[in-house]
Scaffold this motif. Structure first.
Motif, PDB file in Angstrom:
ATOM      1  N   UNK A 107      49.425  37.955  41.530  1.00  0.00           N
ATOM      2  CA  UNK A 107      49.516  39.341  41.111  1.00  0.00           C
ATOM      3  C   UNK A 107      48.342  40.148  41.631  1.00  0.00           C
ATOM      4  N   UNK A 108      48.253  41.370  41.124  1.00  0.00           N
ATOM      5  CA  UNK A 108      47.238  42.312  41.583  1.00  0.00           C
ATOM      6  C   UNK A 108      46.638  43.033  40.385  1.00  0.00           C
ATOM      7  N   UNK A 109      45.311  43.210  40.420  1.00  0.00           N
ATOM      8  CA  UNK A 109      44.609  44.033  39.442  1.00  0.00           C
ATOM      9  C   UNK A 109      43.979  45.189  40.211  1.00  0.00           C
ATOM     10  N   UNK A 110      44.397  46.406  39.879  1.00  0.00           N
ATOM     11  CA  UNK A 110      43.870  47.602  40.527  1.00  0.00           C
ATOM     12  C   UNK A 110      42.960  48.343  39.554  1.00  0.00           C
ATOM     13  N   UNK A 111      41.776  48.683  40.017  1.00  0.00           N
ATOM     14  CA  UNK A 111      40.810  49.451  39.230  1.00  0.00           C
ATOM     15  C   UNK A 111      40.511  50.705  40.032  1.00  0.00           C
ATOM     16  N   UNK A 112      40.906  51.848  39.494  1.00  0.00           N
ATOM     17  CA  UNK A 112      40.819  53.115  40.226  1.00  0.00           C
ATOM     18  C   UNK A 112      41.492  53.013  41.591  1.00  0.00           C
ATOM     19  N   UNK A 113      42.631  52.317  41.616  1.00  0.00           N
ATOM     20  CA  UNK A 113      43.427  52.215  42.828  1.00  0.00           C
ATOM     21  C   UNK A 113      42.964  51.170  43.824  1.00  0.00           C
ATOM     22  N   UNK A 114      41.885  50.467  43.530  1.00  0.00           N
ATOM     23  CA  UNK A 114      41.346  49.451  44.437  1.00  0.00           C
ATOM     24  C   UNK A 114      41.720  48.069  43.914  1.00  0.00           C
TER      25      UNK A 114
END
Length: 174
Positions: free
Chosen positions: A62-69
């Motif tokens: 999966x993916x974790x995005x923090x402020x789109x990053x």
């Protein structure tokens, strides 16, 4: 009018410990200026999810995005990510050999390069806001559970995080 990217977004996040799948395809969107509560039974993965967001645990997929990053990318500097997040753990994790003031000023001074004078002034302001100014020179073992929790919250707020994570936020409030 276009909406800004969410502060936090999880897409298909999976985490296992051995054969035990703790997080199974978790999707979550946390918009800016909102509070999101995760509710579930003990052992359902809430703490693990927070630890994955804070990069203390590596996700399996999966993916974790923090402020789109994408902060789940292994090439990301996890320490840099953690500089912009505050986390209050269930057990508070205050350093027992340090005073309340030293616990709160440690990260601003060591991680963010704030001078001792400025860090202490900001910490004392936070302690005043949390009705703990008289506890600045106390050690954690001299505080009630609720006081320790408020110190842990002040410690996280002292670095002006973009995102705050709370694990069992109401567990010891006075």
């Amino acid at each position: 009018m276009t909406s800004a990217a969410p502060v936090l977004e999880l897409r298909g996040v999976r985490k296992s410990f051995g054969d035990e799948v703790v997080l199974r395809d978790v999707d979550l969107v946390v918009p800016e200026h909102t509070v999101t509560a995760l509710i579930g039974a003990s052992g359902s993965g809430k703490s693990t999810l927070l630890r994955c967001v804070n990069q203390l645990e590596q996700i399996d997929d999966g993916v974790v995005l923090f402020d789109g990053v994408d902060i789940s990318d292994p090439r990301v500097d996890h320490d840099d990510v953690r500089k912009r997040m505050g986390i209050v753990f269930q057990a508070f994790n205050l350093f027992p050999h340090m005073t309340v003031l030293d616990n709160i000023t440690l990260a601003p001074r060591r991680v963010h390069g704030v001078s001792r004078t400025v860090a202490e002034a900001q910490a004392l302001e936070l302690l005043e806001r949390f009705s703990l100014a008289d506890k600045a020179q106390q050690y954690p073992d001299r505080l009630s559970g609720g006081q320790q929790q408020r110190v842990a919250i002040a410690r996280s707020l002292a670095v002006s995080p973009r995102l705050m994570l709370f694990d069992e936020v109401t567990s010891a409030l006075d």
